[in-house]
Design an enzyme around this catalytic site. Structure first.
Site, PDB file in Angstrom:
ATOM      1  N   GLU A  98     -38.996 -23.705  -8.628  1.00 51.41           N
ATOM      2  CA  GLU A  98     -38.343 -24.747  -7.817  1.00 51.41           C
ATOM      3  C   GLU A  98     -39.012 -24.972  -6.461  1.00 51.41           C
ATOM      4  O   GLU A  98     -38.399 -24.750  -5.408  1.00 51.41           O
ATOM      5  CB  GLU A  98     -36.865 -24.403  -7.618  1.00 51.41           C
ATOM      6  CG  GLU A  98     -36.085 -24.250  -8.912  1.00 51.41           C
ATOM      7  CD  GLU A  98     -34.597 -23.978  -8.682  1.00 51.41           C
ATOM      8  OE1 GLU A  98     -34.147 -23.969  -7.520  1.00 51.41           O
ATOM      9  OE2 GLU A  98     -33.878 -23.786  -9.688  1.00 51.41           O
ATOM     10  N   TYR A 102     -28.796 -27.738 -13.922  1.00 52.86           N
ATOM     11  CA  TYR A 102     -27.408 -27.342 -13.649  1.00 52.86           C
ATOM     12  C   TYR A 102     -26.436 -28.508 -13.717  1.00 52.86           C
ATOM     13  O   TYR A 102     -25.306 -28.362 -14.151  1.00 52.86           O
ATOM     14  CB  TYR A 102     -27.312 -26.696 -12.260  1.00 52.86           C
ATOM     15  CG  TYR A 102     -27.954 -25.330 -12.232  1.00 52.86           C
ATOM     16  CD1 TYR A 102     -27.226 -24.199 -12.552  1.00 52.86           C
ATOM     17  CD2 TYR A 102     -29.303 -25.187 -11.938  1.00 52.86           C
ATOM     18  CE1 TYR A 102     -27.819 -22.946 -12.556  1.00 52.86           C
ATOM     19  CE2 TYR A 102     -29.905 -23.933 -11.945  1.00 52.86           C
ATOM     20  CZ  TYR A 102     -29.153 -22.819 -12.253  1.00 52.86           C
ATOM     21  OH  TYR A 102     -29.736 -21.578 -12.271  1.00 52.86           O
TER      22      TYR A 102
HETATM   23  O1  IFM Z   1     -29.624 -18.791  -7.827  1.00 53.70           O
HETATM   24  C1  IFM Z   1     -30.395 -19.931  -7.941  1.00 53.70           C
HETATM   25  C2  IFM Z   1     -31.797 -19.584  -8.391  1.00 53.70           C
HETATM   26  O2  IFM Z   1     -32.400 -18.687  -7.528  1.00 53.70           O
HETATM   27  C3  IFM Z   1     -32.658 -20.817  -8.447  1.00 53.70           C
HETATM   28  N1  IFM Z   1     -32.017 -21.868  -9.204  1.00 53.70           N
HETATM   29  C4  IFM Z   1     -30.647 -22.167  -8.939  1.00 53.70           C
HETATM   30  C5  IFM Z   1     -29.816 -20.896  -8.944  1.00 53.70           C
HETATM   31  C6  IFM Z   1     -28.335 -21.221  -8.657  1.00 53.70           C
HETATM   32  O3  IFM Z   1     -28.203 -21.840  -7.427  1.00 53.70           O
END
Ligand code: IFM
Length: 446
Positions: free
Chosen positions: A166, A294
């Site tokens: 990310e 998500y």
């Molecule tokens: O916890 C995070 C993760 O480190 C990166 N992606 C999203 C998750 C939830 O917010």
């Protein structure tokens, strides 16, 4: 009852990240990272929480591998803490750090679990931040040096590598919004950071391929549909810009299209950090795209409600503790769009999951039915995606265990395993039990 079966080689996994679970922040020669510094700064993290101890995975990893084996996981995605390997970011190597990950990899392989290793999940060495951090081009060179050392040590056994997790979050939330380490609030820095991150990815690719022959190498992006709140022109334009800002900003340069100019124009970005040859290197082919999904985002133009006709149409959605809408259909839409627009050779869902306010019940169990349903509904979408002919190869639930959720500390529980942070006891939640059954059946109920 209808069940949806998956291909025999579909990879069921779970994911974590170093700073979120390891603890042992200053043990065995580990150096300070920007997250150590940030979480130790008063007022930055909910409740003053830090990752100093987290899930104590650094000491309990054997127990955690046993937990994974019991779950029946086919794969485990974890990240390496750069400062365990190179405490000062570059230069002297800390053998104890390499040994920790080497032992973990051996134990995973022994348990029949394929390691998927992320090289960078947000914990930049503080020394490199002191030299300018990600906005500084030289950080890409330091990353290549770090990748060289890690892949030379583990590349014989690890055959699946993710360069970055990310990068949008590193650049945007770390350097523009300031909610994440290093806590800066500067648009120009954040744009330069995003470019150095992509350069770092590009610099690491040939290094990994050289040291880990036959490996699959990819990058993980946080992606999601950006949906207009209404059919109005203003909202549709807003959604298109949001898509450019979150999704295309990284997807386009990775696939040879350069940075999206509509977004650059909107941000007033001059892109003067791009040097000749950069974009060609960034566009080097990868073996897979890692997708962290998500939720979707509703885009709404900031103009007076009455001028924005028709009115907003989305109401009453189920929301997780993070305030994110539960929208499984978005995963299918997203993967379809990615394949149609960008045509990557393969995809993994490298993260997907939900935070809910879990509690131990009187019998010492966690009946997290909302998370169980969340996972089941998203897995149904994976099946639909595969049926549509999209080369989706695996799914990693976020997360294997409750952990340190960045600026929200321990207030958010994403795990399929409950962590009692006082005793460090691990308790498989109902969602974990159901995931175990799903893996065993290699199928989900329709
Ligand atoms: O916890 C995070 C993760 O480190 C990166 N992606 C999203 C998750 C939830 O917010």
């Amino acid at each position: 009852m209808t069940t949806l079966s998956f291909p025999p080689d579909f990879l069921w996994g779970a994911a974590t990240a170093a700073y979120q679970i390891e603890g042992a922040w200053n043990e065995d020669g580990k150096g300070e990272s920007i997250w150590d510094r940030f979480s130790h700064t008063p007022g930055k993290i909910h409740n003053g929480d830090t990752g100093d101890m987290a899930c104590d995975h650094y000491h309990r990893w054997r127990e955690d591998v046993a937990l994974m084996k019991n779950l029946g996981l086919k794969a485990y995605r974890f990240s390496i803490a750069w400062t365990r390997i190179l405490p000062a970011g570059r230069g002297a190597v800390n053998a104890a750090g390499l040994k920790f990950y080497s032992d973990l990899v051996d134990a995973l392989l022994e348990a029949g679990i394929t390691p998927y290793v992320t090289l960078y999940h947000w914990d930049l060495p503080q020394t490199l931040q002191d030299e300018g951090g990600w906005p500084n081009r030289a950080t890409a060179e330091a990353f290549a040096e770090y990748a060289e050392i890690v892949t030379r040590a583990l590349g014989d056994r690890v055959k699946n590598w993710i360069t970055l997790n990310e990068p949008w979050v590193s650049a945007q939330i770390g350097y523009r919004e300031g909610r994440h380490a290093p806590g800066h609030t500067d648009l120009a820095e954040s744009l330069a950071a995003s470019h150095t991150l992509l350069l770092a990815h590009a610099r690491a690719l040939p290094v990994i391929r050289r040291n880990s022959p036959g490996a699959s190498v990819g990058i993980t992006l946080n992606l999601g549909p950006q949906v207009p709140a209404s059919a109005s022109f203003a909202d549709r334009r807003e959604a298109s810009l949001a898509d450019g800002f979150v999704n295309r900003w990284f997807l386009d340069p990775l696939t040879g299209r350069g940075y999206p100019l509509d977004v650059a124009q909107q941000l007033g970005a001059r892109l003067d950090f791009v040097q000749p040859g950069d974009l060609e290197k960034i566009a080097a082919p990868i073996d897979f795209l890692g997708v962290n999904y998500y939720t979707r985002t509703i885009a709404r133009a900031s103009i007076p409600e009455r001028e924005n006709a028709p009115q907003t149409i989305f109401r009453g959605a189920e929301i997780t503790d993070m305030g994110w809408e539960v929208y499984p259909q978005g995963l299918y839409n997203l993967l379809g769009r990615l394949h149609f627009d960008y045509n990557f050779p393969a995809y993994y869902v490298t993260e997907n999951g939900a935070a809910f306010p879990d509690q131990l019940d009187a019998t010492g169990q966690v009946n997290d039915s909302a998370r169980t349903r969340y996972i089941q509904r998203h897995v149904q979408m994976l099946h639909k995606t595969i049926q549509a002919g999209i080369p989706l190869q695996g799914y990693f639930v976020w997360s294997l265990m409750d952990n340190f959720e960045w600026d929200k500390g321990y207030s958010m529980r994403f795990g399929i395993t409950y962590i009692d942070y006082v005793s460090q006891r691990r308790i498989l939640k109902q969602s974990g039990i159901e995931y175990q059954q799903l893996i065993r059946a290699n199928a989900v109920e329709a």
